[in-house]
Design a protein around this motif. Sequence first.
Motif, PDB file in Angstrom:
ATOM      1  N   LEU A 201      -4.504  -8.565   6.226  1.00 16.57           N
ATOM      2  CA  LEU A 201      -4.562  -8.424   7.691  1.00 16.57           C
ATOM      3  C   LEU A 201      -5.915  -7.558   8.023  1.00 16.57           C
ATOM      4  O   LEU A 201      -5.897  -6.297   7.288  1.00 16.57           O
TER       5      LEU A 201
ATOM      6  N   VAL B 162      -6.094  -1.271   9.626  1.00 15.82           N
ATOM      7  CA  VAL B 162      -4.836  -1.087   8.699  1.00 15.82           C
ATOM      8  C   VAL B 162      -4.721   0.023   8.187  1.00 15.82           C
ATOM      9  O   VAL B 162      -3.298   0.665   8.514  1.00 15.82           O
TER      10      VAL B 162
ATOM     11  N   SER C  45      -3.496  -4.316   3.413  1.00 18.97           N
ATOM     12  CA  SER C  45      -2.957  -5.713   3.788  1.00 18.97           C
ATOM     13  C   SER C  45      -4.368  -6.598   3.935  1.00 18.97           C
ATOM     14  O   SER C  45      -5.254  -6.336   3.866  1.00 18.97           O
TER      15      SER C  45
ATOM     16  N   GLY D 182      -2.257  -5.221  11.703  1.00 20.18           N
ATOM     17  CA  GLY D 182      -1.715  -5.136  10.259  1.00 20.18           C
ATOM     18  C   GLY D 182      -1.386  -3.576   9.848  1.00 20.18           C
ATOM     19  O   GLY D 182      -0.929  -3.322   8.869  1.00 20.18           O
TER      20      GLY D 182
END
Lengths: 297, 297
Positions: free
Chosen positions: A133, A15, A131, A138
Motif C-alpha cells: 500500500l 507507510v 507494505s 497503509g
Amino acid sequence: MPALFKNALVMGLGVIGGSLAAGLKKHGIAERVTGYALANDVDAALRACALDSAFSTESDLPGAIANADLVVLALPVHLCISLLPTLEIYLQDNAVLTDVCSVKKAISDAVTLQLVRTAAQFVPAHPIAGSHLSGFEGASTDLFEGATVILAPCPNDVAFGRVRRMWEALGAQVEVMSNELHDEHYAIVSHLPHVVAFALTNTVQTLTEKDLGDTCGLLTPPVGKGFLDTTRIAASSGELWAGICVANQQALLISLDEFIVQISDLRRSLGQNDATGLRASFERASEFRQRVNLKQE
Amino acid sequence: MPALFKNALVMGLGVIGGSLAAGLKKHGIAERVTGYALANDVDAALRACALDSAFSTESDLPGAIANADLVVLALPVHLCISLLPTLEIYLQDNAVLTDVCSVKKAISDAVTLQLVRTAAQFVPAHPIAGSHLSGFEGASTDLFEGATVILAPCPNDVAFGRVRRMWEALGAQVEVMSNELHDEHYAIVSHLPHVVAFALTNTVQTLTEKDLGDTCGLLTPPVGKGFLDTTRIAASSGELWAGICVANQQALLISLDEFIVQISDLRRSLGQNDATGLRASFERASEFRQRVNLKQE
C-alpha cells in the motif's frame, strides 16, 4: 519512561513515516509529533488523530524544523536529499536527524557533502518493514513490532543512542551495518525482487493483451496464488522505487546482470528441451528457498 | 446425493492428488477411494485415514485400474503420459479418465495418439489451486473450496458431466476452455512466474554467497516480506516444474522471451540513470497490479 524527544517532525507520512509518526505519539516517545506531507496524507493522519499537527505547505518547513529536536526524513530518497540545504540552515544544534530510506549510501554521501554544521547529527536508518500500500492508509502503529531496523555507525554517540532507543521503544530490533554492506545486501534481497516483480507484471499485461485479447487487463480466466504472490510488491509506488533504484544504481546493476544471466540460462535450457538441466536448476532454488522458510519459522 | 463413482483410483497423492482423493472420500463422491503413489505419500495418506486403500507397487496397477470406474492422473505430467499404455489395456469401457496436470495440450495430444479404445473417456482438467509444499503433507480436503477448475471440451458428454459434478461437489467452479488457450494463458500467469521465481532465488543464493560471503546461505541480515513473497513458489518441486515447463515449451518460450525483453529494458534504463523511464515503467506495472488486487477482493 519519560519521552525521548520533545518535538518530533516527521517529513513524509506514507507507510513508514506515517507508522513512525503515529507510533512516536501513541507510545509517548515524543511529547509532540508534527507531520509534513502531501495534503491527502496530512488529512488522513489528522482524521485518524494520529499526530498533534500536520501541514503540507513548504513555507512552513523552516519554522517546524527550527522547533524540532527530532527530524525524520521519510520521503522518497531524492526528495529527502533535496531538503538537506533547508535542514542545514534551520536544524537546531542538538537536534537528531535520521531517515528511513531503503538506500543508505546515497543519502549519507549527500549529508556529508551538503551538511557542514549538522552532518554529525545524522543517523542513517532503514526499518525492514513496509507494505504494497502507499500513503498513510497503509500506516499502522504496530508495523515495527518485531521488525529489524538497520542503523549505520555514526560518530555522534548521543544521537545514535537516542535513535536506537526510539526504535526499540517501537518494538524493533536494531542491527548495525555499514552503508556499503547495507546497500549491497538490499540490492540483492529487496531492490532486485522489486524490479523483477515490476518486469513480470508488465510482461503479463503485455502478453495477455496482445496474445489473448484481454484488453481490459482483467486477467480472465483466473490466476493462481503464485502469480499474486510473485507480483504483490509490483503494486508499490513507481516514484518511490525509481528513486531507490537510481540511488543504488551500482549494486543493483550487479544484481540485475546476474539475474539476467540466470534467467537466460533457463531460457536456453528450455529452448533445448533440456529437462534435466531445468530440473537441476529448479531443485537448487527449491532446496535453498525451503531452508529460508525453515529459518523464518 | 448418491456417490458419483463406485471405485475411484487416484494416481499420485501429492498436494492436488492427495487433496482430491481425500475429498472424494470425505464428501462421499466415490464409495471407495484407492491411491497409488510413492511409499511415503501412501504412508501419510493411510495414517491420516484419508483413503480406503493405497499402494506403491507398480505391479498392482493393472488390477486397480481394471477395478475403477474413475481414474485420476495426478502425477507429474511426464509420468502421467508414461502410464497411458497401461491404461489403454486395463481401463473399463465405461470408466472415466481425467487428470489434474498444469499443462493440457501435451497430455491431451498423448491421449489422442496413444489411446485408441479409451481416448473418448478422457476429460482434461486443471484445478487452479496448489501449495509450495510437496507431497501428501500439503494436501487438504478443502483445497478446492472456491477454486476454479478448468475443463477442456470433450466429445463424451457423460464423462464430461460426471467430472464437472465431481469438482462442483468439492466446492469448485468449473470453467471450460480449449487446451490451446489454457496453455497460452497459464504459460503467462503461472509457468513464467515459477521460472522467474526459481531464477530469482538462484540469483540471490549466488550473490549472497559470492559477494557477501554468506556461505551458509542463511540470508543474514534479515530479508523483508517482498523477497519472501516473490520467491515463495520457488520452494516448489523442481521435478514437477521441469516437467511442466518442457511440456508447455512453445508457449512458455514466448512468455520468457517477452520477460527477458522487459527486464533488459529496465536494466538499460538503470544503466543510463534514467529515473523517468524507470518510473514510467514501474507506474504502469503498479497501476495494473492494483487493478488485479481490486478484482481479487
